[in-house]
Scaffold this active site. Structure first.
Site, mmCIF file in Angstrom:
data_model
loop_
_atom_site.group_PDB
_atom_site.id
_atom_site.type_symbol
_atom_site.label_atom_id
_atom_site.label_comp_id
_atom_site.label_asym_id
_atom_site.label_seq_id
_atom_site.Cartn_x
_atom_site.Cartn_y
_atom_site.Cartn_z
ATOM 1 N N GLU A 1 -12.281 -4.783 -5.053
ATOM 2 C CA GLU A 1 -12.725 -3.390 -4.892
ATOM 3 C C GLU A 1 -11.934 -2.425 -5.786
ATOM 4 O O GLU A 1 -12.421 -1.338 -6.121
ATOM 5 C CB GLU A 1 -12.591 -2.943 -3.430
ATOM 6 C CG GLU A 1 -13.581 -3.604 -2.471
ATOM 7 C CD GLU A 1 -13.261 -5.065 -2.155
ATOM 8 O OE1 GLU A 1 -12.083 -5.474 -2.275
ATOM 9 O OE2 GLU A 1 -14.209 -5.806 -1.815
ATOM 10 N N ASN A 2 -10.707 -2.826 -6.170
ATOM 11 C CA ASN A 2 -9.890 -1.940 -7.015
ATOM 12 C C ASN A 2 -10.486 -1.705 -8.405
ATOM 13 O O ASN A 2 -10.130 -0.751 -9.088
ATOM 14 C CB ASN A 2 -8.460 -2.478 -7.167
ATOM 15 C CG ASN A 2 -7.602 -2.302 -5.932
ATOM 16 O OD1 ASN A 2 -6.645 -3.036 -5.705
ATOM 17 N ND2 ASN A 2 -7.932 -1.309 -5.094
ATOM 18 N N TRP A 3 -11.440 -2.556 -8.817
ATOM 19 C CA TRP A 3 -12.109 -2.319 -10.110
ATOM 20 C C TRP A 3 -12.849 -0.984 -10.090
ATOM 21 O O TRP A 3 -13.153 -0.424 -11.140
ATOM 22 C CB TRP A 3 -13.105 -3.439 -10.433
ATOM 23 C CG TRP A 3 -12.461 -4.758 -10.749
ATOM 24 C CD1 TRP A 3 -12.549 -5.909 -10.014
ATOM 25 C CD2 TRP A 3 -11.635 -5.085 -11.887
ATOM 26 N NE1 TRP A 3 -11.828 -6.923 -10.618
ATOM 27 C CE2 TRP A 3 -11.264 -6.440 -11.772
ATOM 28 C CE3 TRP A 3 -11.181 -4.362 -12.991
ATOM 29 C CZ2 TRP A 3 -10.463 -7.094 -12.708
ATOM 30 C CZ3 TRP A 3 -10.378 -5.006 -13.932
ATOM 31 C CH2 TRP A 3 -10.026 -6.347 -13.784
ATOM 32 N N ASP B 1 0.831 -1.207 0.000
ATOM 33 C CA ASP B 1 0.000 0.000 0.000
ATOM 34 C C ASP B 1 0.866 1.258 0.000
ATOM 35 O O ASP B 1 1.961 1.266 0.573
ATOM 36 C CB ASP B 1 -0.905 -0.017 1.254
ATOM 37 C CG ASP B 1 -2.053 0.961 1.136
ATOM 38 O OD1 ASP B 1 -2.288 1.509 0.040
ATOM 39 O OD2 ASP B 1 -2.733 1.185 2.166
ATOM 40 N N ASN C 1 1.348 3.376 -2.970
ATOM 41 C CA ASN C 1 1.889 3.806 -4.271
ATOM 42 C C ASN C 1 1.390 5.204 -4.654
ATOM 43 O O ASN C 1 2.156 6.046 -5.122
ATOM 44 C CB ASN C 1 1.457 2.839 -5.387
ATOM 45 C CG ASN C 1 2.068 1.463 -5.230
ATOM 46 O OD1 ASN C 1 2.926 1.265 -4.386
ATOM 47 N ND2 ASN C 1 1.624 0.519 -6.048
ATOM 48 N N GLY C 2 0.086 5.419 -4.463
ATOM 49 C CA GLY C 2 -0.522 6.702 -4.843
ATOM 50 C C GLY C 2 0.063 7.850 -4.041
ATOM 51 O O GLY C 2 0.440 8.900 -4.589
HETATM 52 C C1 FPP Z 1 -1.793 0.169 -3.356
HETATM 53 O O1 FPP Z 1 -1.345 1.489 -3.393
HETATM 54 C C2 FPP Z 1 -1.323 -0.608 -4.469
HETATM 55 C C3 FPP Z 1 -2.120 -1.231 -5.406
HETATM 56 C C4 FPP Z 1 -3.572 -1.159 -5.393
HETATM 57 C C5 FPP Z 1 -1.545 -1.997 -6.497
HETATM 58 C C6 FPP Z 1 -0.276 -2.733 -6.208
HETATM 59 C C7 FPP Z 1 0.461 -2.811 -7.468
HETATM 60 C C8 FPP Z 1 1.794 -2.777 -7.618
HETATM 61 C C9 FPP Z 1 2.736 -2.774 -6.512
HETATM 62 C C10 FPP Z 1 2.373 -2.722 -8.982
HETATM 63 C C11 FPP Z 1 2.028 -3.854 -9.860
HETATM 64 C C12 FPP Z 1 2.228 -5.198 -9.275
HETATM 65 C C13 FPP Z 1 2.561 -6.306 -9.965
HETATM 66 C C14 FPP Z 1 2.582 -7.600 -9.275
HETATM 67 C C15 FPP Z 1 2.932 -6.256 -11.378
HETATM 68 P P1 FPP Z 1 -2.442 2.625 -3.525
HETATM 69 O O2 FPP Z 1 -2.611 2.925 -4.974
HETATM 70 O O3 FPP Z 1 -3.686 2.211 -2.825
HETATM 71 O O4 FPP Z 1 -1.743 3.810 -2.777
HETATM 72 P P2 FPP Z 1 -2.457 4.937 -1.899
HETATM 73 O O5 FPP Z 1 -3.156 4.245 -0.780
HETATM 74 O O6 FPP Z 1 -1.291 5.754 -1.447
HETATM 75 O O7 FPP Z 1 -3.368 5.680 -2.813
#
Ligand code: FPP
Length: 257
Positions: free
Chosen positions: A79-81, A32, A34-35
């Site tokens: 839920e990510n959809w 968690d 990335n965003g």
């Molecule tokens: C959560 O961060 C991350 C995800 C929903 C996707 C995870 C994907 C990767 C690490 C890259 C691709 C993976 C593979 C296996 C190719 P968030 O987007 O919810 O971050 P936030 O909570 O800060 O918004």
């Protein structure tokens, strides 16, 4: 006190502190942050996901080097959809490009790829690529890397209940014979052991519909580190923390020792 340079040279690394005989068999990670990582840098979320794939590589390598048998990563939830269409598209594209790029490394390192979740819900290209990599790596036995894709624990349990009900209706199973093992056999994770250590990055302390049945006795480890910043040393810290826990499985401390 100043550190003698001779001793500093022999400083034990985090990796060396890990007890190889007490590793978690099955480690699962909610990747968690990335965003937020991207936002902090004034970038669009896609950059965070892209950098996140590098952390995936780091952790897969680190876990395999240590001798972890099962690593499960929450890559995309049911839920990510509901995220913006463009973000979903980016994540699926990253999945395909990562699979294409990493197949050789998986083979070289004897790592088997598997998936849990609704395979049919994935775009055809992602499904095709996944099936291909899973087939090519099916005989690898150093570590099983499982990607949770279009995965939701409630959906998994609901599906298991439906499948079991149908078997009861058709007299294949009788209700009195339904026990833990019957339920386990009907989950996506039927070939995986229970989770020993569950890590979540980014400071959030929740489970978010991930492996609800399988984490019944897992040790939970939360870290403030955002997923794209997660390194092997962060992994070692989580495992060292796990190794300090007393896992009692409902028993008393005296019974364990
Ligand atoms: C959560 O961060 C991350 C995800 C929903 C996707 C995870 C994907 C990767 C690490 C890259 C691709 C993976 C593979 C296996 C190719 P968030 O987007 O919810 O971050 P936030 O909570 O800060 O918004």
């Amino acid at each position: 006190m100043a550190v003698n340079p001779v001793f500093a040279f022999f400083k034990v690394t985090l990796k060396e502190e890990i007890h190889k005989d007490r590793l978690p068999h099955h480690m699962a990670i909610i990747m968690d942050g990335n965003g937020r990582w991207a936002k902090q840098r004034g970038m669009i979320r896609a950059f965070g996901h892209e950098k996140g794939t590098k952390a995936v590589r780091e952790v897969v390598e680190g876990a395999a080097e240590l001798g972890i048998e099962y690593l499960t990563l929450y890559a995309f939830s049911t839920e990510n959809w509901n995220r913006p269409k463009l973000e979903v598209k980016t994540l699926m594209k990253l999945l395909v490009s990562s699979l294409k790029k990493e197949i050789a490394t998986l083979q070289e390192n004897n790592i088997r790829l598997s998936m849990i979740g609704n395979l049919d819900a994935l775009p055809s290209q992602a499904k095709k690529e996944l099936l291909e990599v899973m087939d090519k790596t099916k005989n690898n036995n150093r570590m099983t890397l499982t990607l949770a894709l279009s995965y939701g624990s409630r959906e998994e349990i609901t599906k298991a209940l439906k499948d079991i009900s149908l078997k009861v209706k058709n007299n294949i199973i009788s209700p009195e014979n339904i026990d833990d093992s019957v339920i386990i056999e009907h989950l996506y994770t039927q070939n995986l052991p229970d989770v020993d250590l569950l890590i979540r990055t980014s400071g959030e302390q929740r489970i978010s519909n991930f492996l609800l049945w399988q984490i019944a006795y897992a040790e939970l480890y939360f870290t403030e580190v955002l997923w794209p910043d997660f390194t092997k040393d962060h992994l070692y810290k989580a495992i060292l923390n796990y190794q300090q826990r007393e896992r009692r499985f409902g028993k008393t401390s005296e019974q364990i020792n």
